[in-house]
Design a protein around this motif. Structure first.
Motif, PDB file in Angstrom:
ATOM      1  N   SER A   1       0.653   2.569   6.950  1.00  0.00           N
ATOM      2  CA  SER A   1      -0.134   3.803   6.910  1.00  0.00           C
ATOM      3  C   SER A   1      -0.540   4.275   8.294  1.00  0.00           C
ATOM      4  O   SER A   1      -0.589   5.476   8.569  1.00  0.00           O
ATOM      5  CB  SER A   1      -1.393   3.589   6.056  1.00  0.00           C
ATOM      6  N   HIS A   2      -0.859   3.337   9.183  1.00  0.00           N
ATOM      7  CA  HIS A   2      -1.312   3.673  10.530  1.00  0.00           C
ATOM      8  C   HIS A   2      -0.488   2.856  11.538  1.00  0.00           C
ATOM      9  O   HIS A   2      -0.976   1.881  12.118  1.00  0.00           O
ATOM     10  CB  HIS A   2      -2.802   3.386  10.677  1.00  0.00           C
TER      11      HIS A   2
ATOM     12  N   ALA B   1      -4.404  11.880   9.445  1.00  0.00           N
ATOM     13  CA  ALA B   1      -4.155  11.853  10.896  1.00  0.00           C
ATOM     14  C   ALA B   1      -5.364  12.349  11.681  1.00  0.00           C
ATOM     15  O   ALA B   1      -5.735  11.762  12.711  1.00  0.00           O
ATOM     16  CB  ALA B   1      -2.929  12.698  11.222  1.00  0.00           C
TER      17      ALA B   1
ATOM     18  N   ARG C   1      -8.067   9.715  11.664  1.00  0.00           N
ATOM     19  CA  ARG C   1      -7.713   8.598  12.544  1.00  0.00           C
ATOM     20  C   ARG C   1      -8.018   8.936  14.002  1.00  0.00           C
ATOM     21  O   ARG C   1      -8.528   8.103  14.755  1.00  0.00           O
ATOM     22  CB  ARG C   1      -6.241   8.237  12.372  1.00  0.00           C
TER      23      ARG C   1
ATOM     24  N   LEU D   1     -10.176   5.235   9.457  1.00  0.00           N
ATOM     25  CA  LEU D   1      -8.927   4.903   8.778  1.00  0.00           C
ATOM     26  C   LEU D   1      -9.040   5.212   7.294  1.00  0.00           C
ATOM     27  O   LEU D   1      -9.891   4.658   6.588  1.00  0.00           O
ATOM     28  CB  LEU D   1      -8.599   3.424   8.979  1.00  0.00           C
TER      29      LEU D   1
END
Length: 432
Positions: free
Chosen positions: A22-23, A379, A382, A387
């Motif tokens: 995901s990140h 996004a 983040r 998160l």
């Protein structure tokens, strides 16, 4: 030099692309409670909790201490070779905590998918019937049986078939998307008429709140109707509590909200707050159906994980984390409701305890999902130090999974970041 950029290049070269992230640009270096610091020194508020695993936050000192103490005694002997007390003690605790008045028994494994697979094995052994009914949008793991039961093709099933036979899917009740409880129940009755005689169905399996499917909860009336249907046909009801268990719903198990006793229940994720452990908990006579040796696994019920899990249960009770989960969920839902007054892209807000989510659509229309904005929101958050996780069959749901131990100031900071990120993504969409 080790940093996010160099680690990402190494990851891309060493790890297959099928393992999605995901990140991908955030490599964790350390974490404490609801915060993660990456290798570049950036700090993030964690609203993912390792996908609902660290309900007690990262590195909870009591859980860490329990694991260390057990590891110093022994880390592995295999319960199938020489049993040990932590396994038995944890089984006793879960048997007492499981919903319903029937006598229970528990067996441990390592992952949620493993628990689901073994629940199906136990159901088939107990009933002598091969068929299993699951629901569209459900997620039950990435093993072959787990994929067969999962009701979402991309990315979980595409290219991996054929899957085990005698698995059937019906629509999950999602009133927001126009699928009523009656529609789902009627689909099961049609299945019995068109595809499989109910006498061949051993179990019906569902999540009380769908996880990957979009955080859609069932209602008490639907759960009671399903229980009645199972009883009338001699079918076992398996509740998948892998993501919903251990206080996150405001109860120890989400099933407790519905006043229904499952025949079998699968648990995992936050049971040991980050140590690999899962279990099947069920009615004693059903759990005893498989022959000796038919169940097990080398690492099932790791003594270190069992010790951690016993500590987890103590902390949940002592710190009243079920009540705190309800408070967190209300705090999130209330803030999202205020934001929705000014943002018609928030189509729906859902919360059962701290199992909470928003669904993003275009112009308030449930039939027009907005996965692009959902990705942009992840996004944008983040970049601001939060998160988030995207989910849903249509890819347009943000699920909120903060640790239940998150500090109030951090929760408020995270909610402000969400508000700013929603405003930014509206602006970007308008410009586009």
């Amino acid at each position: 030099m080790t940093n996010n950029e160099t680690l990402k290049r190494r990851r891309d070269a060493a790890v297959p692309r099928g393992l999605g992230t995901s990140h991908p640009g955030v490599f964790a270096e350390r974490a404490k409670n609801a915060e993660i610091w990456d290798v570049d020194g950036r700090r993030f508020i964690d609203f993912a909790s390792g996908i609902a695993v660290t309900n007690l936050g990262h590195a909870h000192p009591e859980v860490v201490a329990a694991a260390i103490q057990q590891a110093q005694q022994f880390s592995h002997v295999c319960f199938q070779v020489t049993p040990y007390e932590a396994y038995v003690a944890l089984a006793e605790r879960l048997n007492d905590l499981a919903p319903g008045m029937s006598q229970k028994k528990t067996i441990f494994f390592s992952t949620g998918a493993e628990a689901v697979e073994n629940a199906v094995k136990i159901a088939r052994a107990a009933t002598g019937r091969p068929g299993v009914i699951a629901f569209s949008g459900g997620f039950h793991g990435r093993t072959m049986m787990g994929m067969a039961l999962t009701g979402k093709v991309v990315p979980y099933k595409i290219g991996f078939g054929p899957f085990p036979a005698d698995i059937y899917h019906v629509p999950f009740p999602t009133p927001y998307l126009g699928v009523s409880e009656d529609d789902s129940l009627a689909a099961i009755e049609m299945l019995f008429r068109a595809d499989v005689d109910p006498s061949r169905v051993g179990a019906i399996l569902l999540e009380p709140v769908q996880g990957e499917g979009g955080f859609y909860p069932v209602s008490a009336s639907f759960m009671r109707a399903l229980r009645s249907m199972c009883d009338s046909h001699g079918i076992l009801l398996i509740i998948d509590e892998v993501q919903t268990g251990f206080a996150r719903s405001g109860r120890m198990f989400a099933t407790e909200h519905f006043g229904v006793e499952p025949d079998l229940m699968t648990v995992a994720k936050s049971i040991a707050n980050g140590f690999p452990l899962s279990a099947v908990v069920g009615k004693a006579e059903i759990m005893d159906a498989p022959h000796p040796g038919g169940l097990g696994g080398t690492f099932g019920g790791s003594p270190v994980a069992c010790a951690a899990a016993l500590s987890v249960l103590d902390i949940i009770e002592r710190e009243s984390l079920c009540a705190r989960a309800s408070w967190i969920g209300e705090r999130i839902a209330d803030r999202m409701a205020v934001l929705a007054l000014h943002d018609n892209g928030i189509g729906d807000i859902r919360a059962l305890g701290a199992i909470s989510a928003i669904e993003l659509v275009m112009d308030g229309d449930p039939g027009r999902p907005d996965p692009a904005r959902t990705s942009a929101l992840v996004a944008a958050a983040r970049e601001r130090g939060l998160l988030l996780l995207q989910c849903g069959v249509r890819g347009n749901v943000i699920r909120f999974l903060p640790p239940l131990t998150i500090e109030e100031a951090l929760l408020d900071e995270a909610l402000e970041i969400i508000a700013e990120s929603l405003a930014e993504t509206v602006a970007v969409k308008t410009l586009a």
